[in-house]
Design an enzyme around this catalytic site. Structure first.
Site, PDB file in Angstrom:
ATOM      1  N   LYS A  17       0.820  -1.213   0.000  1.00 55.36           N
ATOM      2  CA  LYS A  17       0.000   0.000   0.000  1.00 55.36           C
ATOM      3  C   LYS A  17       0.856   1.266   0.000  1.00 55.36           C
ATOM      4  O   LYS A  17       0.462   2.285  -0.558  1.00 55.36           O
ATOM      5  CB  LYS A  17      -0.924  -0.004   1.218  1.00 55.36           C
ATOM      6  CG  LYS A  17      -1.872  -1.192   1.315  1.00 55.36           C
ATOM      7  CD  LYS A  17      -2.900  -1.170   0.222  1.00 55.36           C
ATOM      8  CE  LYS A  17      -3.859  -2.334   0.333  1.00 55.36           C
ATOM      9  NZ  LYS A  17      -4.683  -2.362   1.530  1.00 55.36           N
ATOM     10  N   GLU A 102      -3.001   7.427   7.775  1.00 57.27           N
ATOM     11  CA  GLU A 102      -3.783   8.306   6.917  1.00 57.27           C
ATOM     12  C   GLU A 102      -4.817   9.027   7.758  1.00 57.27           C
ATOM     13  O   GLU A 102      -5.226   8.530   8.820  1.00 57.27           O
ATOM     14  CB  GLU A 102      -4.509   7.512   5.820  1.00 57.27           C
ATOM     15  CG  GLU A 102      -3.638   7.084   4.678  1.00 57.27           C
ATOM     16  CD  GLU A 102      -4.434   6.425   3.560  1.00 57.27           C
ATOM     17  OE1 GLU A 102      -3.867   6.271   2.479  1.00 57.27           O
ATOM     18  OE2 GLU A 102      -5.602   6.057   3.782  1.00 57.27           O
ATOM     19  N   ARG A 194      -6.133  -7.848 -10.068  1.00 55.92           N
ATOM     20  CA  ARG A 194      -6.823  -9.094 -10.428  1.00 55.92           C
ATOM     21  C   ARG A 194      -8.284  -8.763 -10.747  1.00 55.92           C
ATOM     22  O   ARG A 194      -8.731  -7.629 -10.562  1.00 55.92           O
ATOM     23  CB  ARG A 194      -6.770 -10.080  -9.256  1.00 55.92           C
ATOM     24  CG  ARG A 194      -7.255  -9.459  -7.944  1.00 55.92           C
ATOM     25  CD  ARG A 194      -7.135 -10.396  -6.767  1.00 55.92           C
ATOM     26  NE  ARG A 194      -7.305  -9.693  -5.506  1.00 55.92           N
ATOM     27  CZ  ARG A 194      -8.456  -9.306  -4.992  1.00 55.92           C
ATOM     28  NH1 ARG A 194      -9.578  -9.547  -5.659  1.00 55.92           N
ATOM     29  NH2 ARG A 194      -8.518  -8.679  -3.836  1.00 55.92           N
TER      30      ARG A 194
END
Length: 316
Positions: A17, A102, A194
């Site tokens: 991430k 965050e 995916r």
């Protein structure tokens, strides 16, 4: 052998991430304000970073997914415990305890954009899916298109998703996920390299077979579609059918499938891999099937879905 999907380098880049977020910042895709890279081991430094971001903040696992390794801290006093809990869960779930911070967005929409890239510099998007209805950060209901997204936002998010795909020369089907606040500001969340569980709702409103196009791209074909060739028609809603006990906080269950019956009718698609007599083991995700309904309008799709769920029987 030809691997169907993006390259290992792309999977590695977008699977972390922190590196994915840094890549999006270089590409100009909006990201949630947060820490620069992975957090240090020093709790005092983590608290200082959290104060600079502004509370509330959320601690996230760098290798996370599916809602694992996430903890909210509302004050400085909460940061250390949130960091320790998130890191511990991430280490157990992913073998990597690295975390980042965050700003926590209260009650955002979780909206994702389906993309296809051919690895030859071409990429298109197929509109958005709204996955905001969740339990424990796990998607439960998905629909396309989003009732919250207007044409202007759809274009902006679609362009950002295509930029994200082109930035890593993406090959195959992928999903760029965003958080969207009440003012329709959107921020990059992650990219799943995916085809996802909820891809049927996109197939139903576009009339395209995304699995087929994964195979065609893997065999060397270029994308035949330009963005203006992609049209969205009608509405589709999907729910996931789980082997869980709702009376015990939705804990996963195992055992034998004793009865499995579902309706077969127009406007309804059932994706499943179970049959009567089959054993549901503890070694896989508890999702057993997906029930997807299509309609010319959102109310029609919802009515068909509700009727289909009511007429589906799964006992074990």
């Amino acid at each position: 052998f030809t691997f169907i999907g993006p390259t290992a380098d792309t999977i590695r880049l977008m699977g972390d991430k922190v590196s994915a977020k840094q890549q999006m910042q270089r590409t100009g895709v909006p990201t949630v304000p947060g820490s620069e890279g992975a957090l240090p081991d020093d709790p005092d430094e983590v608290i200082r970073i959290a104060r600079d971001i502004g509370f509330p903040v959320i601690v996230k696992a760098a290798a996370g997914g599916g809602g694992r390794g996430m903890q909210v801290a509302n004050t400085s006093a909460d940061v250390k415990e949130a960091y320790n809990l998130a890191s511990k869960e991430a280490k157990m779930a992913f073998g990597n305890g690295a975390c980042y911070l965050e700003r926590y967005l209260g009650s955002p929409r979780h909206i994702e954009v389906q993309v296809l890239g051919d690895g030859q510099g071409n990429a298109v998007h197929f509109g958005e899916r709204d996955c905001s209805i969740q339990r424990r950060h796990q998607k439960v209901v998905e629909e396309a298109p989003s009732p919250f997204v207007d044409p202007e936002l759809r274009q902006s998010m679609g362009e950002a998703a295509i930029n994200a795909a082109k930035a890593c020369n993406y090959c195959g089907a992928g999903t760029v996920e965003f958080l969207v606040d009440k003012d329709r500001n959107f921020y990059f969340l992650e990219m799943n390299t995916r085809l996802q569980v909820e891809h049927p709702v996109t197939e139903l409103i576009t009339g395209l077979d995304l699995v087929e196009w994964q195979l065609r791209i893997a065999s060397g074909e270029e994308l035949p579609l330009a963005q203006e060739d992609v049209t969205l028609t009608g509405h589709a809603v999907e729910v996931r059918l789980y082997a869980e006990d709702p009376r015990n906080n939705f804990m996963p269950q195992t055992g034998t499938v004793r009865l499995w019956e579902y309706p077969k009718r127009a406007g309804l698609r059932m994706d499943h891999g179970i049959q009567q007599g089959q054993e549901v083991s503890p070694f896989y995700d508890p999702m057993l099937a997906k029930i997807i309904a299509f309609g010319e309008s959102r109310p029609e799709a919802i009515r068909r879905l509700a009727s289909a769920v009511q007429d589906t029987q799964l006992l074990g």
